[in-house]
Design a protein around this motif. Structure first.
Motif, PDB file in Angstrom:
ATOM      1  N   UNK A 213       1.316  -1.368  -0.012  1.00  0.00           N
ATOM      2  CA  UNK A 213      -0.142   0.175  -0.133  1.00  0.00           C
ATOM      3  C   UNK A 213       0.829   1.207  -0.475  1.00  0.00           C
ATOM      4  N   UNK A 214       0.402   2.597  -0.323  1.00  0.00           N
ATOM      5  CA  UNK A 214       1.174   3.777  -0.434  1.00  0.00           C
ATOM      6  C   UNK A 214      -0.105   4.903   0.052  1.00  0.00           C
ATOM      7  N   UNK A 215       0.242   5.211   1.027  1.00  0.00           N
ATOM      8  CA  UNK A 215       0.322   6.121   1.774  1.00  0.00           C
ATOM      9  C   UNK A 215       0.703   7.746   1.936  1.00  0.00           C
ATOM     10  N   UNK A 216      -0.206   8.395   1.738  1.00  0.00           N
ATOM     11  CA  UNK A 216      -0.293   9.884   1.616  1.00  0.00           C
ATOM     12  C   UNK A 216       0.363  10.884   2.606  1.00  0.00           C
ATOM     13  N   UNK A 217       1.741   9.975   3.423  1.00  0.00           N
ATOM     14  CA  UNK A 217       2.756  10.779   4.095  1.00  0.00           C
ATOM     15  C   UNK A 217       3.927  11.322   3.875  1.00  0.00           C
ATOM     16  N   UNK A 218       4.350  12.332   4.072  1.00  0.00           N
ATOM     17  CA  UNK A 218       5.477  12.594   3.625  1.00  0.00           C
ATOM     18  C   UNK A 218       6.319  12.361   5.118  1.00  0.00           C
ATOM     19  N   UNK A 219       7.441  12.126   4.529  1.00  0.00           N
ATOM     20  CA  UNK A 219       8.649  11.584   5.906  1.00  0.00           C
ATOM     21  C   UNK A 219       9.616  11.668   4.534  1.00  0.00           C
ATOM     22  N   UNK A 220      10.313  12.490   4.069  1.00  0.00           N
ATOM     23  CA  UNK A 220      11.371  12.139   2.993  1.00  0.00           C
ATOM     24  C   UNK A 220      12.692  11.971   3.944  1.00  0.00           C
ATOM     25  N   UNK A 221      13.638  11.605   3.832  1.00  0.00           N
ATOM     26  CA  UNK A 221      14.465  11.737   4.046  1.00  0.00           C
ATOM     27  C   UNK A 221      14.957  10.740   5.699  1.00  0.00           C
ATOM     28  N   UNK A 222      13.267  10.431   5.989  1.00  0.00           N
ATOM     29  CA  UNK A 222      14.068   9.395   7.681  1.00  0.00           C
ATOM     30  C   UNK A 222      13.888   8.254   7.136  1.00  0.00           C
ATOM     31  N   UNK A 223      14.574   7.260   8.075  1.00  0.00           N
ATOM     32  CA  UNK A 223      14.571   5.908   7.965  1.00  0.00           C
ATOM     33  C   UNK A 223      13.640   4.798   7.342  1.00  0.00           C
ATOM     34  N   UNK A 224      14.049   3.733   6.846  1.00  0.00           N
ATOM     35  CA  UNK A 224      13.123   2.959   6.609  1.00  0.00           C
ATOM     36  C   UNK A 224      12.788   2.181   8.464  1.00  0.00           C
ATOM     37  N   UNK A 225      11.474   1.445   8.104  1.00  0.00           N
ATOM     38  CA  UNK A 225      11.231   0.721   9.734  1.00  0.00           C
ATOM     39  C   UNK A 225      10.691  -0.630   9.052  1.00  0.00           C
ATOM     40  N   UNK A 226      11.361  -1.536   9.978  1.00  0.00           N
ATOM     41  CA  UNK A 226      10.982  -2.885   9.939  1.00  0.00           C
ATOM     42  C   UNK A 226      10.070  -3.153  11.404  1.00  0.00           C
ATOM     43  N   UNK A 227       9.490  -4.213  11.057  1.00  0.00           N
ATOM     44  CA  UNK A 227       8.532  -4.045  12.436  1.00  0.00           C
ATOM     45  C   UNK A 227       7.575  -5.657  12.909  1.00  0.00           C
ATOM     46  N   UNK A 228       7.918  -6.762  12.736  1.00  0.00           N
ATOM     47  CA  UNK A 228       7.159  -7.885  12.791  1.00  0.00           C
ATOM     48  C   UNK A 228       7.119  -8.189  11.390  1.00  0.00           C
ATOM     49  N   UNK A 229       7.559  -8.408  10.658  1.00  0.00           N
ATOM     50  CA  UNK A 229       7.443  -8.601   9.146  1.00  0.00           C
ATOM     51  C   UNK A 229       7.240  -7.384   8.701  1.00  0.00           C
ATOM     52  N   UNK A 231       7.684  -4.193   6.153  1.00  0.00           N
ATOM     53  CA  UNK A 231       8.451  -2.887   5.882  1.00  0.00           C
ATOM     54  C   UNK A 231       7.870  -1.721   5.580  1.00  0.00           C
ATOM     55  N   UNK A 232       8.530  -0.245   6.151  1.00  0.00           N
ATOM     56  CA  UNK A 232       7.766   0.522   5.698  1.00  0.00           C
ATOM     57  C   UNK A 232       8.737   1.948   5.706  1.00  0.00           C
ATOM     58  N   UNK A 233       8.586   2.094   4.178  1.00  0.00           N
ATOM     59  CA  UNK A 233       9.626   2.414   3.393  1.00  0.00           C
ATOM     60  C   UNK A 233       8.858   4.579   3.259  1.00  0.00           C
ATOM     61  N   UNK A 234       9.877   5.221   3.594  1.00  0.00           N
ATOM     62  CA  UNK A 234       9.674   6.719   3.726  1.00  0.00           C
ATOM     63  C   UNK A 234      10.153   7.037   2.259  1.00  0.00           C
ATOM     64  N   UNK A 235       9.424   7.559   1.033  1.00  0.00           N
ATOM     65  CA  UNK A 235      10.129   7.506  -0.414  1.00  0.00           C
ATOM     66  C   UNK A 235      10.119   9.030  -0.113  1.00  0.00           C
ATOM     67  N   UNK A 236      10.889   9.862  -1.288  1.00  0.00           N
ATOM     68  CA  UNK A 236      10.959  10.935  -1.365  1.00  0.00           C
ATOM     69  C   UNK A 236       9.672  11.917  -1.720  1.00  0.00           C
ATOM     70  N   UNK A 237       9.413  11.046  -2.608  1.00  0.00           N
ATOM     71  CA  UNK A 237       7.851  11.866  -3.083  1.00  0.00           C
ATOM     72  C   UNK A 237       7.675  11.803  -2.342  1.00  0.00           C
ATOM     73  N   UNK A 238       6.859  12.216  -1.224  1.00  0.00           N
ATOM     74  CA  UNK A 238       6.103  12.390   0.092  1.00  0.00           C
ATOM     75  C   UNK A 238       5.122  11.051   0.089  1.00  0.00           C
ATOM     76  N   UNK A 239       5.150   9.579  -0.499  1.00  0.00           N
ATOM     77  CA  UNK A 239       4.679   9.134  -0.259  1.00  0.00           C
ATOM     78  C   UNK A 239       5.296   8.026   0.989  1.00  0.00           C
ATOM     79  N   UNK A 240       4.803   7.406   1.821  1.00  0.00           N
ATOM     80  CA  UNK A 240       5.200   6.537   2.460  1.00  0.00           C
ATOM     81  C   UNK A 240       4.584   4.902   2.340  1.00  0.00           C
ATOM     82  N   UNK A 241       5.549   3.411   1.695  1.00  0.00           N
ATOM     83  CA  UNK A 241       4.787   2.275   1.864  1.00  0.00           C
ATOM     84  C   UNK A 241       4.866   1.193   2.370  1.00  0.00           C
ATOM     85  N   UNK A 242       4.044   0.798   2.557  1.00  0.00           N
ATOM     86  CA  UNK A 242       3.829  -0.641   3.312  1.00  0.00           C
ATOM     87  C   UNK A 242       3.824  -1.746   2.446  1.00  0.00           C
ATOM     88  N   UNK A 243       4.505  -2.912   3.137  1.00  0.00           N
ATOM     89  CA  UNK A 243       4.112  -3.963   2.374  1.00  0.00           C
ATOM     90  C   UNK A 243       5.009  -4.865   3.087  1.00  0.00           C
TER      91      UNK A 243
END
Length: 277
Positions: A213-229, A231-243
């Motif tokens: 899923x792609x969320x409309x959340x801007x966190x560019x420059x932040x670290x990616x997160x990983x917990x309980x399998x 992935x949370x990836x803050x993309x540079x375009x102002x979105x956050x991917x989870x999967x």
């Protein structure tokens, strides 16, 4: 552009096929990429793009290969951007993981020396307080996190399209159909694996479906997160991917979408920063 003859023919315009095409074209080869669906239309059109390493302990050749690949990415993707003029979403912002059991703190601390030995000066593995990480962090039952600076991320769809443009800029051809000439590289993803398995009479691979899923959340420059399998990836375009999910059911495009709903709910439960996204 019409290519009369090709030194290399690559089947598949995903990230594997186009990376090979890019490197071959850089070395002066005449490259033809054939894909009836076009660039980034399969798994390489995805959303997550977590480039995450194995732990630095118990070193073996696979981990060394992965280390070299992650370090090469630091030069590879900026070069693709330079030649294509398009963003790839590549960033080396590291990763945060929770330590949820007290007994695992000592294990995480022991890996600091392993990282110094096996990663050298290229990256750091450390244990930090969750309070030090701020609100953009996975919840930790012990209050401790693992932070590594080897992890990176790309935006798969953007990166693959940039690769395609770079191949064109270097004189290669990407086409829906064409002659198979020169060296043949089969990079057609799961469909290619199925066909090769049939030709060879033994299963050499199969497909796994991963929903994200792609969320409309801007966190560019932040670290990616990983917990309980997850992935949370803050993309540079102002979105956050989870999967992502891991499925082998391909017959219906939407019959397993409930698994994605569960994944989104899990992400919002685990990561408070995502709840209003």
């Amino acid at each position: 552009m019409i290519l009369a003859t090709a030194d290399v023919t690559i089947l598949g315009a995903g990230v594997f096929g186009l990376s090979i095409a890019f490197c071959a074209a850089q070395r002066g080869a005449r490259v033809r990429v054939i894909d009836p669906n076009g660039v980034a239309q399969g798994a390489s059109g995805g959303l997550v793009g977590a480039l995450a390493p194995h732990t630095p302990d118990l070193w073996l050749p696979k981990k060394q290969f992965q280390l070299e690949s992650l370090l090469l990415a630091r030069e590879f993707w900026p070069e693709v951007e330079r030649i294509s003029g398009l963003p790839t979403g590549y960033a080396n912002h590291g990763r945060l993981q929770p330590i949820n059991e007290e007994r695992l703190i000592a294990l995480a601390l022991s890996r600091i020396g392993d990282a110094e030995t096996n990663w050298g000066d290229a990256a750091v593995w450390e244990v930090i307080s969750a309070s030090k990480a701020g609100p953009w962090a996975p919840p930790s039952a012990t209050g401790q996190l693992v932070r590594d600076t080897l992890s990176a991320h790309i935006h798969p769809r953007q990166a693959t399209k940039a690769l395609g443009q770079a191949v064109l800029e270097l004189g290669g051809v990407i086409t829906a159909a064409g002659a198979r000439q020169g060296a043949i590289v089969d990079a057609r993803g799961w469909r290619g694996l199925v066909e090769l398995s049939q030709v060879l009479g033994t299963e050499i691979g199969n497909g796994v479906k991963g929903q994200a899923a792609l969320l409309d959340l801007a966190r560019p420059g932040a670290a990616q997160l990983f917990a309980e399998g997850l992935h949370v990836v803050p993309h540079l375009d102002g979105t956050v991917a989870i999967g992502s999910t891991s499925e082998r059911y391909f017959k219906s495009p939407d019959q397993t979408d409930g698994q994605l709903d569960d994944l989104i709910a899990k992400a919002k439960r685990l990561f408070p920063e995502l709840r209003c996204a």
